[in-house]
Design a protein around this motif. Structure first.
Motif, PDB file in Angstrom:
ATOM      1  N   UNK A  49      -0.867  -0.786  -7.915  1.00  0.00           N
ATOM      2  CA  UNK A  49      -0.919  -2.118  -7.766  1.00  0.00           C
ATOM      3  C   UNK A  49      -1.550  -2.895  -6.556  1.00  0.00           C
ATOM      4  N   UNK A  50      -1.238  -2.229  -5.280  1.00  0.00           N
ATOM      5  CA  UNK A  50      -1.849  -2.655  -4.167  1.00  0.00           C
ATOM      6  C   UNK A  50      -3.414  -2.695  -4.245  1.00  0.00           C
ATOM      7  N   UNK A  51      -4.061  -1.546  -4.965  1.00  0.00           N
ATOM      8  CA  UNK A  51      -5.558  -1.465  -4.951  1.00  0.00           C
ATOM      9  C   UNK A  51      -6.099  -2.435  -6.102  1.00  0.00           C
ATOM     10  N   UNK A  52      -5.275  -2.485  -7.187  1.00  0.00           N
ATOM     11  CA  UNK A  52      -5.995  -3.439  -7.989  1.00  0.00           C
ATOM     12  C   UNK A  52      -5.769  -5.068  -7.489  1.00  0.00           C
ATOM     13  N   UNK A  53      -4.832  -5.274  -6.697  1.00  0.00           N
ATOM     14  CA  UNK A  53      -4.587  -6.530  -6.288  1.00  0.00           C
ATOM     15  C   UNK A  53      -5.724  -6.785  -5.017  1.00  0.00           C
ATOM     16  N   UNK A  54      -5.876  -5.809  -4.132  1.00  0.00           N
ATOM     17  CA  UNK A  54      -7.051  -6.128  -3.262  1.00  0.00           C
ATOM     18  C   UNK A  54      -8.511  -6.124  -3.818  1.00  0.00           C
ATOM     19  N   UNK A  55      -8.821  -5.602  -4.865  1.00  0.00           N
ATOM     20  CA  UNK A  55     -10.088  -5.508  -5.572  1.00  0.00           C
ATOM     21  C   UNK A  55     -10.125  -6.939  -6.081  1.00  0.00           C
ATOM     22  N   UNK A  56      -9.014  -7.290  -6.910  1.00  0.00           N
ATOM     23  CA  UNK A  56      -9.246  -8.856  -7.458  1.00  0.00           C
ATOM     24  C   UNK A  56      -9.055  -9.898  -6.228  1.00  0.00           C
TER      25      UNK A  56
ATOM     26  N   UNK B  63     -12.314  -4.768  -0.513  1.00  0.00           N
ATOM     27  CA  UNK B  63     -12.911  -4.188  -1.561  1.00  0.00           C
ATOM     28  C   UNK B  63     -12.785  -2.787  -1.360  1.00  0.00           C
ATOM     29  N   UNK B  64     -13.388  -2.306  -0.121  1.00  0.00           N
ATOM     30  CA  UNK B  64     -13.172  -1.014   0.297  1.00  0.00           C
ATOM     31  C   UNK B  64     -12.052  -0.319   0.350  1.00  0.00           C
ATOM     32  N   UNK B  65     -11.150  -1.111   0.893  1.00  0.00           N
ATOM     33  CA  UNK B  65      -9.697  -0.707   1.036  1.00  0.00           C
ATOM     34  C   UNK B  65      -9.056  -0.299  -0.606  1.00  0.00           C
ATOM     35  N   UNK B  66      -9.203  -1.380  -1.321  1.00  0.00           N
ATOM     36  CA  UNK B  66      -9.046  -1.192  -2.626  1.00  0.00           C
ATOM     37  C   UNK B  66      -9.470   0.043  -3.455  1.00  0.00           C
ATOM     38  N   UNK B  67     -10.820   0.200  -3.244  1.00  0.00           N
ATOM     39  CA  UNK B  67     -11.404   1.463  -3.876  1.00  0.00           C
ATOM     40  C   UNK B  67     -10.974   2.871  -3.164  1.00  0.00           C
ATOM     41  N   UNK B  68     -10.741   2.683  -1.928  1.00  0.00           N
ATOM     42  CA  UNK B  68     -10.151   4.026  -1.172  1.00  0.00           C
ATOM     43  C   UNK B  68      -8.594   4.219  -1.922  1.00  0.00           C
ATOM     44  N   UNK B  69      -7.811   3.124  -1.975  1.00  0.00           N
ATOM     45  CA  UNK B  69      -6.615   3.468  -2.673  1.00  0.00           C
ATOM     46  C   UNK B  69      -6.845   4.064  -4.053  1.00  0.00           C
ATOM     47  N   UNK B  70      -7.551   3.471  -4.649  1.00  0.00           N
ATOM     48  CA  UNK B  70      -7.780   4.073  -6.197  1.00  0.00           C
ATOM     49  C   UNK B  70      -8.303   5.623  -6.124  1.00  0.00           C
TER      50      UNK B  70
ATOM     51  N   UNK C 186       0.669  -1.329  -0.046  1.00  0.00           N
ATOM     52  CA  UNK C 186       0.087   0.045  -0.061  1.00  0.00           C
ATOM     53  C   UNK C 186       0.768   1.446  -0.067  1.00  0.00           C
ATOM     54  N   UNK C 187       1.952   1.457   0.812  1.00  0.00           N
ATOM     55  CA  UNK C 187       2.607   2.559   0.786  1.00  0.00           C
ATOM     56  C   UNK C 187       3.609   2.817  -0.407  1.00  0.00           C
ATOM     57  N   UNK C 188       4.061   1.768  -0.790  1.00  0.00           N
ATOM     58  CA  UNK C 188       5.137   1.555  -1.911  1.00  0.00           C
ATOM     59  C   UNK C 188       4.584   1.944  -3.207  1.00  0.00           C
ATOM     60  N   UNK C 189       3.625   1.092  -3.539  1.00  0.00           N
ATOM     61  CA  UNK C 189       2.963   1.213  -4.948  1.00  0.00           C
ATOM     62  C   UNK C 189       1.246   0.926  -4.583  1.00  0.00           C
ATOM     63  N   UNK C 190       0.755   2.223  -4.524  1.00  0.00           N
ATOM     64  CA  UNK C 190      -0.684   1.857  -4.228  1.00  0.00           C
ATOM     65  C   UNK C 190      -1.376   1.600  -5.470  1.00  0.00           C
TER      66      UNK C 190
END
Length: 81
Positions: free
Chosen positions: A41-48, A69-76, A35-39
């Motif tokens: 990629x992290x958001x897409x990975x969390x949604x998937x 899913x909520x954290x993934x959307x938040x990061x996007x 989440x901190x380094x590559x938001x």
């Protein structure tokens, strides 16, 4: 150990769907560590992983799936601001 991952219906194993759920959980842990380094990629990975985890474990993945899913959307959304 081989019976734990058996696909036979009357065995006491996870089967293929349980393996999808376990891999989704591991993917969510990896996404959370990015989440901190590559938001992006992290958001897409969390949604998937939220979608595949719900597919694999259905009822047992509702609460973690919504949170992931909520954290993934938040990061996007946060990334676009």
């Amino acid at each position: 150990m081989a019976q734990l991952f058996a696909v036979v219906d009357d065995s006491y194993g996870f089967g293929n769907d349980g393996m999808v759920g376990m891999v989704s959980g591991i993917g969510a842990i990896i996404g959370a560590s990015l989440m901190k380094k590559r938001p992006l990629i992290a958001s897409l990975l969390l949604i998937v992983t939220a979608i595949t985890g719900f597919y694999g474990l259905s009822v047992f993945y509702i609460i973690p799936g919504i949170a992931t899913f909520g954290v993934g959307i938040y990061l996007l959304v946060k990334r676009n601001k």
